[in-house]
Scaffold this motif. Structure first.
Motif, PDB file in Angstrom:
ATOM      1  N   VAL A 172       0.831  -1.208   0.000  1.00 51.90           N
ATOM      2  CA  VAL A 172       0.000   0.000   0.000  1.00 51.90           C
ATOM      3  C   VAL A 172       0.866   1.258   0.000  1.00 51.90           C
ATOM      4  CG1 VAL A 172      -1.647   1.360   1.341  1.00 51.90           C
ATOM      5  CG2 VAL A 172      -1.978  -1.108   1.085  1.00 51.90           C
ATOM      6  N   VAL A 173       1.868   1.278   0.879  1.00 49.36           N
ATOM      7  CA  VAL A 173       2.721   2.463   1.004  1.00 49.36           C
ATOM      8  C   VAL A 173       3.528   2.689  -0.272  1.00 49.36           C
ATOM      9  CG1 VAL A 173       4.716   3.426   2.213  1.00 49.36           C
ATOM     10  CG2 VAL A 173       2.866   2.380   3.518  1.00 49.36           C
ATOM     11  N   LEU A 174       4.125   1.625  -0.800  1.00 50.35           N
ATOM     12  CA  LEU A 174       4.948   1.778  -2.005  1.00 50.35           C
ATOM     13  C   LEU A 174       4.098   2.140  -3.223  1.00 50.35           C
ATOM     14  CD1 LEU A 174       7.503  -1.140  -1.526  1.00 50.35           C
ATOM     15  CD2 LEU A 174       7.929   1.320  -1.314  1.00 50.35           C
ATOM     16  N   ALA A 175       2.879   1.583  -3.306  1.00 52.21           N
ATOM     17  CA  ALA A 175       1.987   1.920  -4.423  1.00 52.21           C
ATOM     18  C   ALA A 175       1.604   3.397  -4.369  1.00 52.21           C
ATOM     19  CB  ALA A 175       0.737   1.045  -4.394  1.00 52.21           C
ATOM     20  N   ALA A 176       1.233   3.885  -3.183  1.00 51.30           N
ATOM     21  CA  ALA A 176       0.884   5.299  -3.028  1.00 51.30           C
ATOM     22  C   ALA A 176       2.087   6.194  -3.309  1.00 51.30           C
ATOM     23  CB  ALA A 176       0.344   5.559  -1.624  1.00 51.30           C
ATOM     24  N   THR A 177       3.267   5.750  -2.882  1.00 49.43           N
ATOM     25  CA  THR A 177       4.486   6.518  -3.130  1.00 49.43           C
ATOM     26  C   THR A 177       4.780   6.597  -4.621  1.00 49.43           C
ATOM     27  OG1 THR A 177       5.387   5.785  -1.005  1.00 49.43           O
ATOM     28  CG2 THR A 177       6.942   6.707  -2.588  1.00 49.43           C
ATOM     29  N   TRP A 178       4.614   5.490  -5.311  1.00 49.80           N
ATOM     30  CA  TRP A 178       4.855   5.452  -6.753  1.00 49.80           C
ATOM     31  C   TRP A 178       3.884   6.389  -7.493  1.00 49.80           C
ATOM     32  CZ3 TRP A 178       8.483   3.578  -9.932  1.00 49.80           C
ATOM     33  CH2 TRP A 178       8.188   3.507 -11.295  1.00 49.80           C
ATOM     34  N   MET A 179       2.602   6.378  -7.100  1.00 50.73           N
ATOM     35  CA  MET A 179       1.605   7.214  -7.770  1.00 50.73           C
ATOM     36  C   MET A 179       1.782   8.689  -7.416  1.00 50.73           C
ATOM     37  SD  MET A 179      -1.906   4.939  -7.647  1.00 50.73           S
ATOM     38  CE  MET A 179      -1.793   4.536  -5.904  1.00 50.73           C
ATOM     39  N   GLY A 180       2.155   8.976  -6.181  1.00 57.36           N
ATOM     40  CA  GLY A 180       2.301  10.362  -5.766  1.00 57.36           C
ATOM     41  C   GLY A 180       0.974  11.106  -5.807  1.00 57.36           C
ATOM     42  N   GLY A 181       1.028  12.420  -5.902  1.00 59.46           N
ATOM     43  CA  GLY A 181      -0.180  13.222  -6.033  1.00 59.46           C
ATOM     44  C   GLY A 181      -1.194  12.961  -4.934  1.00 59.46           C
ATOM     45  N   GLY A 233      10.270   5.848  13.526  1.00 61.51           N
ATOM     46  CA  GLY A 233      11.539   6.244  12.928  1.00 61.51           C
ATOM     47  C   GLY A 233      11.349   7.028  11.646  1.00 61.51           C
ATOM     48  N   LEU A 234      10.361   6.632  10.857  1.00 56.97           N
ATOM     49  CA  LEU A 234      10.112   7.295   9.574  1.00 56.97           C
ATOM     50  C   LEU A 234       9.736   8.755   9.758  1.00 56.97           C
ATOM     51  CD1 LEU A 234       9.710   7.180   6.481  1.00 56.97           C
ATOM     52  CD2 LEU A 234       7.346   6.454   6.924  1.00 56.97           C
ATOM     53  N   VAL A 235       8.832   9.048  10.704  1.00 55.43           N
ATOM     54  CA  VAL A 235       8.374  10.430  10.839  1.00 55.43           C
ATOM     55  C   VAL A 235       9.497  11.333  11.342  1.00 55.43           C
ATOM     56  CG1 VAL A 235       5.948   9.823  11.124  1.00 55.43           C
ATOM     57  CG2 VAL A 235       7.385  10.032  13.144  1.00 55.43           C
ATOM     58  N   PHE A 236      10.363  10.828  12.216  1.00 58.63           N
ATOM     59  CA  PHE A 236      11.479  11.651  12.682  1.00 58.63           C
ATOM     60  C   PHE A 236      12.459  11.909  11.547  1.00 58.63           C
ATOM     61  CE2 PHE A 236      12.656  12.879  17.114  1.00 58.63           C
ATOM     62  CZ  PHE A 236      11.380  12.834  17.644  1.00 58.63           C
ATOM     63  N   ALA A 237      12.724  10.885  10.738  1.00 57.13           N
ATOM     64  CA  ALA A 237      13.595  11.073   9.579  1.00 57.13           C
ATOM     65  C   ALA A 237      12.980  12.074   8.609  1.00 57.13           C
ATOM     66  CB  ALA A 237      13.846   9.735   8.879  1.00 57.13           C
ATOM     67  N   CYS A 238      11.666  11.997   8.432  1.00 55.74           N
ATOM     68  CA  CYS A 238      10.979  12.944   7.543  1.00 55.74           C
ATOM     69  C   CYS A 238      10.998  14.355   8.116  1.00 55.74           C
ATOM     70  CB  CYS A 238       9.539  12.493   7.293  1.00 55.74           C
ATOM     71  SG  CYS A 238       9.399  11.108   6.147  1.00 55.74           S
ATOM     72  N   PHE A 239      10.887  14.481   9.450  1.00 60.31           N
ATOM     73  CA  PHE A 239      11.003  15.801  10.058  1.00 60.31           C
ATOM     74  C   PHE A 239      12.345  16.434   9.670  1.00 60.31           C
ATOM     75  CE2 PHE A 239       8.263  14.565  13.991  1.00 60.31           C
ATOM     76  CZ  PHE A 239       7.134  14.574  13.185  1.00 60.31           C
ATOM     77  N   PHE A 285      12.864   5.968   2.716  1.00 57.98           N
ATOM     78  CA  PHE A 285      12.405   4.625   3.065  1.00 57.98           C
ATOM     79  C   PHE A 285      13.578   3.664   3.202  1.00 57.98           C
ATOM     80  CE2 PHE A 285       8.004   5.275   0.908  1.00 57.98           C
ATOM     81  CZ  PHE A 285       7.510   5.831   2.069  1.00 57.98           C
ATOM     82  N   ALA A 286      14.475   3.697   2.229  1.00 57.18           N
ATOM     83  CA  ALA A 286      15.617   2.770   2.232  1.00 57.18           C
ATOM     84  C   ALA A 286      16.464   2.961   3.487  1.00 57.18           C
ATOM     85  CB  ALA A 286      16.464   2.983   0.974  1.00 57.18           C
ATOM     86  N   ILE A 287      16.726   4.206   3.841  1.00 56.42           N
ATOM     87  CA  ILE A 287      17.551   4.488   5.020  1.00 56.42           C
ATOM     88  C   ILE A 287      16.857   4.013   6.290  1.00 56.42           C
ATOM     89  CG2 ILE A 287      18.515   6.335   6.457  1.00 56.42           C
ATOM     90  CD1 ILE A 287      18.898   7.943   3.852  1.00 56.42           C
ATOM     91  N   LEU A 293      25.291   2.311   9.674  1.00 57.57           N
ATOM     92  CA  LEU A 293      26.155   1.919   8.559  1.00 57.57           C
ATOM     93  C   LEU A 293      25.333   1.374   7.396  1.00 57.57           C
ATOM     94  CD1 LEU A 293      28.912   1.366   7.300  1.00 57.57           C
ATOM     95  CD2 LEU A 293      28.968  -0.813   8.536  1.00 57.57           C
ATOM     96  N   PHE A 294      24.408   0.475   7.677  1.00 57.96           N
ATOM     97  CA  PHE A 294      23.597  -0.107   6.613  1.00 57.96           C
ATOM     98  C   PHE A 294      22.571   0.906   6.077  1.00 57.96           C
ATOM     99  CE2 PHE A 294      25.275  -4.071   8.310  1.00 57.96           C
ATOM    100  CZ  PHE A 294      25.493  -4.788   7.143  1.00 57.96           C
ATOM    101  N   GLY A 295      22.117   1.839   6.925  1.00 57.65           N
ATOM    102  CA  GLY A 295      21.264   2.907   6.441  1.00 57.65           C
ATOM    103  C   GLY A 295      22.001   3.780   5.442  1.00 57.65           C
ATOM    104  N   LEU A 296      23.271   4.061   5.738  1.00 61.13           N
ATOM    105  CA  LEU A 296      24.120   4.828   4.815  1.00 61.13           C
ATOM    106  C   LEU A 296      24.263   4.104   3.489  1.00 61.13           C
ATOM    107  CD1 LEU A 296      26.243   7.002   4.053  1.00 61.13           C
ATOM    108  CD2 LEU A 296      27.934   5.619   5.295  1.00 61.13           C
ATOM    109  N   ILE A 297      24.548   2.809   3.546  1.00 63.63           N
ATOM    110  CA  ILE A 297      24.723   2.011   2.319  1.00 63.63           C
ATOM    111  C   ILE A 297      23.430   1.999   1.500  1.00 63.63           C
ATOM    112  CG2 ILE A 297      25.122  -0.319   1.429  1.00 63.63           C
ATOM    113  CD1 ILE A 297      26.978  -0.752   3.876  1.00 63.63           C
ATOM    114  N   ALA A 298      22.297   1.782   2.168  1.00 60.26           N
ATOM    115  CA  ALA A 298      21.009   1.720   1.465  1.00 60.26           C
ATOM    116  C   ALA A 298      20.682   3.050   0.797  1.00 60.26           C
ATOM    117  CB  ALA A 298      19.904   1.326   2.445  1.00 60.26           C
ATOM    118  N   GLY A 299      20.915   4.152   1.507  1.00 57.27           N
ATOM    119  CA  GLY A 299      20.642   5.462   0.936  1.00 57.27           C
ATOM    120  C   GLY A 299      21.512   5.754  -0.274  1.00 57.27           C
TER     121      GLY A 299
END
Length: 290
Positions: free
Chosen positions: A18-27, A246-252, A139-141, A179-185
């Motif tokens: 659901v999240v990835l589909a909405a992200t792909w569509m945007g808007g 974690g996501l909302v703090f990263a987005c902040f 998301f990846a991070i 470290l792995f967050g850095l690699i993923a990003g």
């Protein structure tokens, strides 16, 4: 495989789709998702902190829902910029009112936390390709940090990161997750065709650390009020706050960084989705000049 684990896996897959589909569509689809997340976060916040259960302070309950509801409507259907203004306006109003009424600051805290969650998500995604890259980057991070912090911490162990708040987290897990967050990003940046530089690497580290701070912050709130999960909205996972802390703090942090970047170039809040591509273009321009 236990029934609980099976339920956790199935609900996790459904959520990811659901999240990835909405992200792909945007808007509009992603703006609706952002608004829904803000509303559900406030529902859980008000329940945990007792705002929703109070029979002696109905004002806080009504004011909080009205504030977050109006912010969510703006984010979903009208202006993200206006939504951001409303978040800060309602937060300041709630602080002043609660100071006069000698109430706690959980009401303005909830308005700010939930409202800014919706605004930052919607602004960072935007409706263009730049926003898609930025959201996949975040998301990846966050996901890599969360997953590998757990496995590295379990494998290595060692000193605890914050025992009074979250006894299971270790410094080894925090470092491994970063470290792995850095690699993923950096992988997202590379495969999106953007130039990789120290600026984007630093952003990866900041967002990874920020996501772990968000996790600890939510753990602190739950421990403060003696609850295990923020709610039972997600089968096998607990609540929305449990999944997006974690996501909302990263987005902040990404949103504030994007505002600084776009303000320097004369942009607006709606340009926040250029966080990655804008930084990458600056890197490319610097390389050409040298």
């Amino acid at each position: 495989m236990s029934q609980e684990l099976r339920l956790r896996i199935i609900s996790g897959i459904v959520l990811a789709i659901v999240v990835l589909a909405a992200t792909w569509m945007g808007g509009l689809p992603f703006r609706l998702l952002s608004a829904l997340i803000a509303l559900l976060i406030y529902y859980e916040w008000s329940t945990i902190t007792g705002i929703a259960r109070s029979t002696t302070d109905r004002f806080s309950h009504i004011f909080g829902w009205a504030a977050v509801g109006l912010v969510s409507l703006e984010v979903a259907f009208r202006s993200i910029e206006t939504g951001a203004v409303l978040v800060f306006g309602f937060t300041v109003a709630a602080i002043l009112v609660n100071l006069v009424r000698r109430k706690s600051m959980w009401l303005p805290g909830g308005i700010f936390y939930a409202g800014l969650s919706g605004v930052s998500l919607a602004a960072l995604r935007g409706s263009e390709h730049d926003g898609l890259v930025t959201m996949l980057f975040i998301f990846a991070i966050v996901w890599a940090t969360d997953i590998f912090a757990y496995f590295v911490g379990r494998a290595i162990g060692g000193p605890k990161l914050a025992p009074p708040i979250s006894p299971g987290k270790t410094w080894s897990g925090a470092i491994g997750g970063t470290l792995f967050g850095l690699i993923a990003g950096l992988l997202v940046i590379y495969f999106s065709g953007q130039p990789v530089g120290l600026g984007l690497a630093a952003i990866c580290v900041v967002l990874s650390v920020g996501s772990q701070i968000g996790d600890l912050f939510e753990s602190w709130i739950k421990r403060r009020f003696g609850v295990k999960d923020s709610s039972r909205l997600i089968p096998g996972h607990g609540g929305v706050m449990d999944r997006v802390d974690g996501l909302v703090f990263a987005c902040f942090l990404a949103f504030l960084g994007a505002l600084a970047l776009t303000a320097a170039s004369g942009g607006l809040i709606r340009d926040a989705g250029t966080l990655v591509t804008g930084e990458a273009r600056m890197i490319a321009t610097t390389i050409k000049r040298t």
